[in-house]
Design an enzyme around this catalytic site. Sequence first.
Site, short mmCIF file in Angstrom:
data_model
loop_
_atom_site.label_atom_id
_atom_site.label_comp_id
_atom_site.label_asym_id
_atom_site.label_seq_id
_atom_site.Cartn_x
_atom_site.Cartn_y
_atom_site.Cartn_z
N ASP A 4 0.81 -1.21 0.00
CA ASP A 4 0.00 0.00 0.00
C ASP A 4 0.85 1.27 0.00
O ASP A 4 2.07 1.21 0.16
CB ASP A 4 -0.96 -0.01 1.21
CG ASP A 4 -0.26 -0.38 2.52
OD1 ASP A 4 0.98 -0.45 2.54
OD2 ASP A 4 -0.95 -0.61 3.52
N ASP B 1 -7.21 -2.10 14.30
CA ASP B 1 -8.61 -2.42 13.98
C ASP B 1 -8.72 -3.70 13.13
O ASP B 1 -9.76 -3.99 12.57
CB ASP B 1 -9.32 -1.24 13.30
CG ASP B 1 -8.69 -0.87 11.95
OD1 ASP B 1 -7.78 -1.59 11.49
OD2 ASP B 1 -9.13 0.13 11.35
N HIS C 23 -6.94 -4.47 10.40
CA HIS C 23 -6.78 -4.37 8.95
C HIS C 23 -5.49 -5.02 8.45
O HIS C 23 -4.48 -5.07 9.13
CB HIS C 23 -6.88 -2.93 8.45
CG HIS C 23 -5.77 -2.02 8.88
ND1 HIS C 23 -6.00 -0.80 9.46
CD2 HIS C 23 -4.43 -2.13 8.78
CE1 HIS C 23 -4.85 -0.20 9.71
NE2 HIS C 23 -3.88 -0.99 9.31
N GLU D 23 -9.59 -1.46 5.55
CA GLU D 23 -10.26 -1.09 6.80
C GLU D 23 -11.53 -1.92 6.99
O GLU D 23 -12.02 -2.55 6.03
CB GLU D 23 -10.60 0.40 6.75
CG GLU D 23 -9.39 1.32 6.65
CD GLU D 23 -8.56 1.39 7.95
OE1 GLU D 23 -8.54 0.42 8.73
OE2 GLU D 23 -7.92 2.43 8.16
C1 GLP Z 1 -0.40 0.47 8.53
C2 GLP Z 1 -0.05 -0.40 7.33
C3 GLP Z 1 -0.29 -1.87 7.63
C4 GLP Z 1 0.36 -2.25 8.95
C5 GLP Z 1 -0.22 -1.41 10.05
C6 GLP Z 1 0.32 -1.74 11.43
O1 GLP Z 1 -1.75 0.71 8.64
N1 GLP Z 1 -0.80 -0.02 6.19
O2 GLP Z 1 0.22 -2.65 6.57
O3 GLP Z 1 0.16 -3.61 9.21
O4 GLP Z 1 0.08 -0.04 9.76
O5 GLP Z 1 1.42 -0.96 11.75
P1 GLP Z 1 2.40 -1.22 12.94
O6 GLP Z 1 3.26 -2.37 12.56
O7 GLP Z 1 3.17 0.05 13.06
O8 GLP Z 1 1.57 -1.52 14.14
#
Ligand code: GLP
Length: 271
Positions: A67, A142, A144, A149
Amino acid sequence: MDIIIRDSYEEMSKYAAGKIAEFIRKKPDCVLGLATGSTPLGTYRELVRMHKEEGLDFSEVRTFNLDEYFGIGIDLEIPYNQDQSYARFMYEELLKHINIKEENVHVPDGRTKDPEKYCAWYEDEIKRVGGIDLQLLGIGRDGHWAFNEPGSSLASRTRIQALAKETLDDNYESFYKNAGIARDQMPHFAITMGVGTILEARNIMMIASGKKKADVIAKAIEGPVTSQITASAIQLHPGGVMVVLDREAAACLANRDYYIYAEKIKKQYSL
Ligand code: GLP
């Protein structure tokens, strides 16, 4: 599903990186799906170490990122920029430290003026190289996957997605705040691979660390499959699925003892 539990973030990261390295050694031109966020940082650090100290070779590896924020994004030819794009994150945390070829790197272009056409092209590119061999994934608070989302169809494809408030809060704290960027200047949309796109990867590895992920990890792995927690789609994947957790992230799993036992006995029987 192989659920692997390690004591610490460092051990979790080493395990995840070791598995990725195994893929690369077996298939030097493999297609890796890459993720951003703070969780994969340790995994990327370990991959860089393996490249520098053990000669892990990325020269034929192809990558596709999950993404990118919509409205920003850098050209990888311009290596450094103050923006908080995922392209820059990947460059800083992994790509500039290894011998990957620039033309083999794909991060969705958050500057596209024609998102619909661009998203279709991104999907086609993944198909053109024969699909993703191993997709690395984190999980949002959440539930995702990538930026899918709650409410994203479990068959969704690459598209523009509006970001949830919780996601904006988390990502603001982790990345934007330190860069001195105001909360309302943060992008509110992203280009994301869909859940359906992710499920087409031949193998999936989801990693999670820390107490704040414990509840959502239990829901994703042991709860019902639901578009409200898009990572629960992991339960639908037909191929190799690995979930790599540290002790804190595994804390709410009802069947934790079984997962630990299963890993041990499989090792004992070399399965
Ligand atoms: C973002 C990314 C996700 C990732 C998430 C969790 O939303 N788009 O791919 O899994 O963050 O991030 P973190 O690893 O910082 O908790």
